[in-house]
Design a protein around this motif. Sequence first.
Motif, PDB file in Angstrom:
ATOM      1  N   ILE A 152       1.764   5.765   8.383  1.00  0.00           N
ATOM      2  CA  ILE A 152       3.072   6.346   7.758  1.00  0.00           C
ATOM      3  C   ILE A 152       3.827   7.013   9.064  1.00  0.00           C
ATOM      4  O   ILE A 152       3.329   7.955   9.775  1.00  0.00           O
TER       5      ILE A 152
ATOM      6  N   SER B 196       5.903  12.713   7.239  1.00  0.00           N
ATOM      7  CA  SER B 196       4.928  11.632   7.419  1.00  0.00           C
ATOM      8  C   SER B 196       3.370  12.297   6.868  1.00  0.00           C
ATOM      9  O   SER B 196       2.635  11.680   6.203  1.00  0.00           O
TER      10      SER B 196
ATOM     11  N   ALA C  99       3.666  12.716   3.240  1.00  0.00           N
ATOM     12  CA  ALA C  99       3.351  11.287   2.383  1.00  0.00           C
ATOM     13  C   ALA C  99       1.802  10.924   2.728  1.00  0.00           C
ATOM     14  O   ALA C  99       1.184  10.514   1.833  1.00  0.00           O
TER      15      ALA C  99
ATOM     16  N   MET D   1      -0.711   9.989  -0.327  1.00  0.00           N
ATOM     17  CA  MET D   1      -1.033   8.783  -0.589  1.00  0.00           C
ATOM     18  C   MET D   1      -2.652   8.705  -0.434  1.00  0.00           C
ATOM     19  O   MET D   1      -3.301   8.030  -1.183  1.00  0.00           O
TER      20      MET D   1
ATOM     21  N   SER E 167      -0.770   9.350  10.023  1.00  0.00           N
ATOM     22  CA  SER E 167       0.686   9.423  10.519  1.00  0.00           C
ATOM     23  C   SER E 167       0.792   9.491  11.717  1.00  0.00           C
ATOM     24  O   SER E 167      -0.085  10.044  12.458  1.00  0.00           O
TER      25      SER E 167
ATOM     26  N   LEU F 131       4.529   2.309   6.827  1.00  0.00           N
ATOM     27  CA  LEU F 131       5.499   2.849   5.961  1.00  0.00           C
ATOM     28  C   LEU F 131       6.424   3.752   6.712  1.00  0.00           C
ATOM     29  O   LEU F 131       5.919   4.400   7.290  1.00  0.00           O
TER      30      LEU F 131
ATOM     31  N   MET G 190      10.237   6.322   6.966  1.00  0.00           N
ATOM     32  CA  MET G 190      11.235   6.997   6.042  1.00  0.00           C
ATOM     33  C   MET G 190      12.674   6.440   5.907  1.00  0.00           C
ATOM     34  O   MET G 190      13.555   6.435   4.981  1.00  0.00           O
TER      35      MET G 190
ATOM     36  N   LEU H  21       9.296   3.404   3.116  1.00  0.00           N
ATOM     37  CA  LEU H  21       8.284   4.024   2.025  1.00  0.00           C
ATOM     38  C   LEU H  21       8.780   4.000   0.700  1.00  0.00           C
ATOM     39  O   LEU H  21       8.309   3.667  -0.391  1.00  0.00           O
TER      40      LEU H  21
ATOM     41  N   ILE I  28       8.972  11.312  -1.928  1.00  0.00           N
ATOM     42  CA  ILE I  28       7.809  10.817  -1.253  1.00  0.00           C
ATOM     43  C   ILE I  28       6.736  10.723  -2.319  1.00  0.00           C
ATOM     44  O   ILE I  28       6.400   9.527  -2.565  1.00  0.00           O
TER      45      ILE I  28
ATOM     46  N   VAL J  18       5.050   7.214  -3.233  1.00  0.00           N
ATOM     47  CA  VAL J  18       3.892   7.032  -2.928  1.00  0.00           C
ATOM     48  C   VAL J  18       3.067   6.441  -4.341  1.00  0.00           C
ATOM     49  O   VAL J  18       2.322   5.451  -4.287  1.00  0.00           O
TER      50      VAL J  18
ATOM     51  N   TRP K  38       3.725   2.613  -4.383  1.00  0.00           N
ATOM     52  CA  TRP K  38       3.035   1.862  -3.594  1.00  0.00           C
ATOM     53  C   TRP K  38       1.510   1.739  -4.070  1.00  0.00           C
ATOM     54  O   TRP K  38       0.883   0.817  -3.944  1.00  0.00           O
TER      55      TRP K  38
END
Length: 148
Positions: free
Chosen positions: A7, A16, A19, A23, A38, A84, A86, A108, A135, A139, A142
């Motif tokens: 990320i 990041s 996220a 995640m 990240s 992913l 932003m 993302l 976010i 997430v 995803w």
Amino acid sequence: MLERILIVCIGNICRSPSAQALMKEALSRGNRTVKIDSAGLAAQVGLPMEPTARAVLLEHRHRPPEHKACQLNRAMLQQADLVLVMERRHIGSIYRIAPEARGKTFLLGKWQDEAEIQDPFRRDRTAFEQAYRQIRTAVEAWAVRLGH
């Protein structure tokens, strides 16, 4: 099989790592282990997570990562199965570093009509809350699509 997610944002201290934490939580509900990292396109190398971003995660009952910002490099992009980002402009930056990342690099916010998540750095708390909400929603989408 998806083994590594990367990320990416700019400084790797707000979006990041937030996220990354969300995640990890979302994917830990499944039976597989996915490594989630990240990095930043212009990372503030070595810095911890930005205090407001960290506080927002804590207030929403998440565990912020033990984090030190790191600079994105080609090897990270090559090792990732999914990248992913932003903002749309981050995709072009990634392709310049590693053209072979095409086909595995997405926003993302892809499942929210290709939504971009703006950088809250040096802005007020409401910007951090907004980024967190975006976010979290991204997430979760995803995680569903990745089968978790």
